[in-house]
Design an enzyme around this catalytic site. Structure first.
Site, PDB file in Angstrom:
ATOM      1  N   GLU A 244     -17.365 -15.524  -3.765  1.00 17.58           N
ATOM      2  CA  GLU A 244     -17.030 -16.907  -4.086  1.00 17.58           C
ATOM      3  C   GLU A 244     -16.845 -17.771  -2.838  1.00 17.58           C
ATOM      4  O   GLU A 244     -16.461 -18.930  -2.928  1.00 17.58           O
ATOM      5  CB  GLU A 244     -15.747 -16.944  -4.925  1.00 17.58           C
ATOM      6  CG  GLU A 244     -15.900 -16.266  -6.267  1.00 17.58           C
ATOM      7  CD  GLU A 244     -14.639 -16.331  -7.110  1.00 17.58           C
ATOM      8  OE1 GLU A 244     -13.695 -17.067  -6.750  1.00 17.58           O
ATOM      9  OE2 GLU A 244     -14.597 -15.637  -8.141  1.00 17.58           O
TER      10      GLU A 244
ATOM     11  N   CYS B   4      -8.081 -12.767 -11.909  1.00 11.97           N
ATOM     12  CA  CYS B   4      -6.840 -12.381 -11.237  1.00 11.97           C
ATOM     13  C   CYS B   4      -7.080 -12.083  -9.753  1.00 11.97           C
ATOM     14  O   CYS B   4      -6.136 -12.091  -8.967  1.00 11.97           O
ATOM     15  CB  CYS B   4      -6.179 -11.207 -11.951  1.00 11.97           C
ATOM     16  SG  CYS B   4      -7.246  -9.790 -12.190  1.00 11.97           S
ATOM     17  N   HIS B   5      -8.346 -11.850  -9.363  1.00 15.00           N
ATOM     18  CA  HIS B   5      -8.643 -11.611  -7.946  1.00 15.00           C
ATOM     19  C   HIS B   5      -8.383 -12.853  -7.101  1.00 15.00           C
ATOM     20  O   HIS B   5      -8.290 -12.753  -5.879  1.00 15.00           O
ATOM     21  CB  HIS B   5     -10.090 -11.124  -7.776  1.00 15.00           C
ATOM     22  CG  HIS B   5     -11.134 -12.090  -8.251  1.00 15.00           C
ATOM     23  ND1 HIS B   5     -11.501 -12.186  -9.583  1.00 15.00           N
ATOM     24  CD2 HIS B   5     -11.869 -13.012  -7.594  1.00 15.00           C
ATOM     25  CE1 HIS B   5     -12.431 -13.110  -9.712  1.00 15.00           C
ATOM     26  NE2 HIS B   5     -12.671 -13.634  -8.509  1.00 15.00           N
TER      27      HIS B   5
ATOM     28  N   TYR C 239       1.250 -16.128  -6.468  1.00 14.13           N
ATOM     29  CA  TYR C 239       2.036 -15.733  -7.630  1.00 14.13           C
ATOM     30  C   TYR C 239       3.118 -16.782  -7.915  1.00 14.13           C
ATOM     31  O   TYR C 239       3.364 -17.124  -9.067  1.00 14.13           O
ATOM     32  CB  TYR C 239       2.674 -14.352  -7.412  1.00 14.13           C
ATOM     33  CG  TYR C 239       1.630 -13.272  -7.270  1.00 14.13           C
ATOM     34  CD1 TYR C 239       1.073 -12.666  -8.385  1.00 14.13           C
ATOM     35  CD2 TYR C 239       1.194 -12.861  -6.014  1.00 14.13           C
ATOM     36  CE1 TYR C 239       0.102 -11.685  -8.256  1.00 14.13           C
ATOM     37  CE2 TYR C 239       0.223 -11.884  -5.876  1.00 14.13           C
ATOM     38  CZ  TYR C 239      -0.323 -11.296  -6.994  1.00 14.13           C
ATOM     39  OH  TYR C 239      -1.294 -10.333  -6.872  1.00 14.13           O
TER      40      TYR C 239
ATOM     41  N   ASN D 167      -3.810  -7.696 -16.425  1.00  9.34           N
ATOM     42  CA  ASN D 167      -4.927  -8.475 -16.951  1.00  9.34           C
ATOM     43  C   ASN D 167      -6.023  -7.531 -17.455  1.00  9.34           C
ATOM     44  O   ASN D 167      -6.586  -6.773 -16.680  1.00  9.34           O
ATOM     45  CB  ASN D 167      -5.466  -9.387 -15.844  1.00  9.34           C
ATOM     46  CG  ASN D 167      -6.734 -10.103 -16.217  1.00  9.34           C
ATOM     47  OD1 ASN D 167      -7.103 -10.220 -17.373  1.00  9.34           O
ATOM     48  ND2 ASN D 167      -7.421 -10.606 -15.200  1.00  9.34           N
TER      49      ASN D 167
END
Length: 168
Positions: free
Chosen positions: A158, A131-132, A100, A123
């Site tokens: 990912e 946003c993850h 952040y 979001n």
């Protein structure tokens, strides 16, 4: 005048997803139990080419294939600050994470870490606007509108391994 929003439900490995789109593009992806839940006043169940493109993109993503080009995205709400944060989220590469604080610096508001966190939490296009990929400064998972378990699953898809801060 508010745009007409069409929505549909899409089954995924993360549970049922609600997809929403205007004539301009995809404007929402929400999980079952999403917090905060979207306001659906005026939404109409239906289909659109943007919803079709979103389903195809998600299916490729969940099959661990290279997703096609993102469908057009549009914001129906959000303050100018929130939209700046959401646009910055799009710059986080697949398989990478940020904090952040780093996001606050990236948008030119280094002291607005809490405001950035609040914007990330609002979001409207989870997964599409990743946003993850935002984690705590100590490398652990922090809040996610779809729940920390889903956040961990998305990051694992990912190739990113992170520690959960607390059980859900």
């Amino acid at each position: 005048m508010k745009p007409v929003v069409h929505f549909t439900t899409h089954t995924s490995p993360l549970g049922d997803l609600t997809l929403a789109a205007t004539d301009e593009g995809l404007c929402g992806l929400y999980f079952k139990g999403h917090k905060p839940a979207p306001k659906r006043e005026g939404w109409k169940r239906g289909d659109s080419p943007h919803l079709d493109a979103a389903r195809a993109w998600l299916d490729a993503c969940f099959a661990d294939e290279k997703p096609r080009k993102l469908p057009p995205l549009t914001f129906v709400g959000g303050t100018p600050f929130q939209r700046r944060v959401w646009e910055a989220l799009r710059e986080i590469p697949r398989g990478k994470t940020t904090t952040y604080a780093a996001l606050a610096i990236a948008i030119g508001s280094p002291k607005a870490v809490r405001a950035v966190g609040a914007a990330v939490g609002r979001n409207p296009l989870s997964i599409f606007i990743p946003c993850h990929r935002v984690i705590g400064r100590d490398g652990t998972l922090t809040g996610y509108a779809g729940g920390l378990t889903r956040k961990k699953q998305l990051l694992a898809l990912e190739g990113v391994a992170v520690a959960m801060t607390k059980p859900e």
